[in-house]
Design a protein around this motif. Structure first.
Motif, PDB file in Angstrom:
ATOM      1  N   UNK A  27       6.128 102.244  34.014  1.00 28.92           N
ATOM      2  CA  UNK A  27       7.009 102.423  32.725  1.00 28.92           C
ATOM      3  C   UNK A  27       8.221 103.527  32.918  1.00 28.92           C
ATOM      4  N   UNK A  28       7.606 104.764  33.169  1.00 30.22           N
ATOM      5  CA  UNK A  28       8.478 105.814  33.106  1.00 30.22           C
ATOM      6  C   UNK A  28       9.708 105.798  34.420  1.00 30.22           C
ATOM      7  N   UNK A  29       9.149 105.272  35.504  1.00 33.50           N
ATOM      8  CA  UNK A  29      10.132 105.058  36.578  1.00 33.50           C
ATOM      9  C   UNK A  29      11.440 104.133  36.175  1.00 33.50           C
ATOM     10  N   UNK A  30      10.808 103.058  35.420  1.00 35.22           N
ATOM     11  CA  UNK A  30      11.774 102.018  35.058  1.00 35.22           C
ATOM     12  C   UNK A  30      12.939 102.701  34.009  1.00 35.22           C
ATOM     13  N   UNK A  31      12.386 103.738  33.445  1.00 38.71           N
ATOM     14  CA  UNK A  31      13.357 104.283  32.442  1.00 38.71           C
ATOM     15  C   UNK A  31      13.790 105.600  32.927  1.00 38.71           C
ATOM     16  N   UNK A  32      13.973 105.796  34.199  1.00 33.79           N
ATOM     17  CA  UNK A  32      14.580 106.923  34.868  1.00 33.79           C
ATOM     18  C   UNK A  32      13.945 108.330  34.559  1.00 33.79           C
ATOM     19  N   UNK A  33      12.742 108.196  34.237  1.00 24.50           N
ATOM     20  CA  UNK A  33      11.750 109.444  34.300  1.00 24.50           C
ATOM     21  C   UNK A  33      11.183 109.719  35.496  1.00 24.50           C
ATOM     22  N   UNK A  34      11.417 110.767  36.285  1.00 27.09           N
ATOM     23  CA  UNK A  34      10.809 110.795  37.623  1.00 27.09           C
ATOM     24  C   UNK A  34       9.284 111.170  37.398  1.00 27.09           C
ATOM     25  N   UNK A  35       8.418 110.590  38.148  1.00 33.89           N
ATOM     26  CA  UNK A  35       7.027 110.326  38.107  1.00 33.89           C
ATOM     27  C   UNK A  35       6.432 110.415  39.377  1.00 33.89           C
TER      28      UNK A  35
END
Length: 368
Positions: A27-35
């Motif tokens: 979910x985070x990766x798809x929204x540009x949040x590095x994880x």
């Protein structure tokens, strides 16, 4: 791009502490949040890690053995390879890692060590996807009160705090679903799930059964379908890019005594099964509660595995999100009863947000 990445601390020993972490990561990766995701078993001594499959097999074969193992849970420090732990701590410190979402309490002694050496203030959230302490948190009861505990199913609040999924797709309307029932025994394939199959077949319910071992697959009857995890996969392995992955799922078909395994395209194909099913039948594990809420699936609950699952069952039933198998049987296995539960799930889900949205993704300027 958000300057601070989110590190998910998971465990492969329990898919209930792995799959939700992978959902949040996706979910985070798809929204540009590095994880990033770290799996605890990668820090184990090799000989300890090699014993895990035999333990899982014993728990699957005998539910009473699994219950005893649950009661004897203890901290895992003696299983850890100190060189691997120190290498990870040094890497976190070097890279300025400061934000954690923690899916199993067994990571807490390692985080205690990191708190001492970290150069930056830390944001550590303990993700509590059960209504009571799981063994991994229970054995660290002296440590976890000092952290930010995020209780999704706080017993004093008859409304969940959120849900975790790979996306925010709305649940499929009940009338559009295929009417199949998904049956499984959690990541370890434990519990009394197999005993429900004959009766439901007799009633004419089409079933999707997640088996622990291919030997459980019966001759194809054109109605019951069987699925499982690729036997070659384990959660502590990484792909060619060095990343952890969802389990590769396969469909099993036995015809004329010959077993075929047909790989599913990706894990989303499995979540599509869940989105499309009329109910889940399983023991009341926290990750399955999350599936029930995320996809609006009525949860028919079997015998709980430990005290935390007993509390899960009581919580889910009290919220109107599920029903115990015996109670459903007393309602003559009513489809209408399941649909009423689905409606209740949708009512409550409309009031809450995806945990990743309200906690992390909203801070990302490209998403807001």
């Amino acid at each position: 791009m958000n300057s601070s990445s989110i590190t998910m601390l998971a465990s492969g020993n329990s898919l209930g502490a792995y799959i939700p972490a992978m959902h949040l990561y996706t979910y985070l990766q798809d929204r540009g949040v590095r994880a990033a995701v770290h799996v605890l078993e990668n820090l184990y001594h090799e000989e300890i890690r090699r014993k895990i499959p035999s333990t899982k097999k014993a728990f699957h074969a005998d539910f009473s053995v699994a219950l005893m193992g649950h009661k004897l849970a203890k901290p895992v420090e003696s299983s850890l390879n100190e060189e691997e732990v120190q290498r990870l701590l040094d890497a976190w410190n070097r890279d300025g890692v400061s934000r954690f979402a923690v899916f199993t309490g067994f990571w807490l002694p390692i985080l205690e060590r990191y708190k001492i050496i970290a150069c930056e203030p830390l944001d550590i959230r303990l993700i509590r996807l059960d209504a009571w302490d799981t063994p991994s948190f229970k054995v660290h009861k002296s440590l976890y009160p000092g952290y930010h505990n995020v209780w999704f199913y706080e017993p004093s609040k008859w409304s969940p705090g959120g849900y975790i999924a790979s996306d925010e797709t709305e649940p499929l309307p009940y009338a559009q679903r295929a009417g199949r029932i998904l049956i499984h025994g959690g990541g370890w394939g434990i519990g009394t799930y197999a005993g429900t199959i004959p009766k439901l077949r007799e009633l004419g319910y089409p079933l999707d059964v997640i088996v622990y071992d291919p030997s459980e697959v019966e001759e194809d009857d054109g109605v019951t379908r069987y699925f499982g995890t690729d036997a070659a996969w384990d959660p502590w392995s990484r792909d060619e890019q060095g990343r952890h992955t969802f389990p590769p799922m396969v469909r099993y078909v036995r015809e004329g005594g010959v077993l075929q395994d047909i790989p599913l395209r990706d894990y989303a194909s499995y979540t599509d099964l869940m989105r499309n099913c009329a109910a889940i039948i399983s023991k009341p594990g926290g990750a399955t509660l999350n599936d029930s809420l995320s996809y609006g699936i009525p949860f028919v609950m079997l015998e709980p595995f430990g005290e935390h699952e007993l509390h899960n069952s009581s919580y889910w039933e009290s919220c109107g999100f599920g029903i115990r198998f015996a109670e459903w049987a007393a309602h003559d296995f009513s489809k209408q009863h399941l649909e009423r539960i689905h409606t209740r799930l949708l009512e409550e889900r409309s009031k809450i947000n995806h945990f990743g949205r309200k906690t992390y993704a909203a801070e990302n300027s490209s998403y807001v």
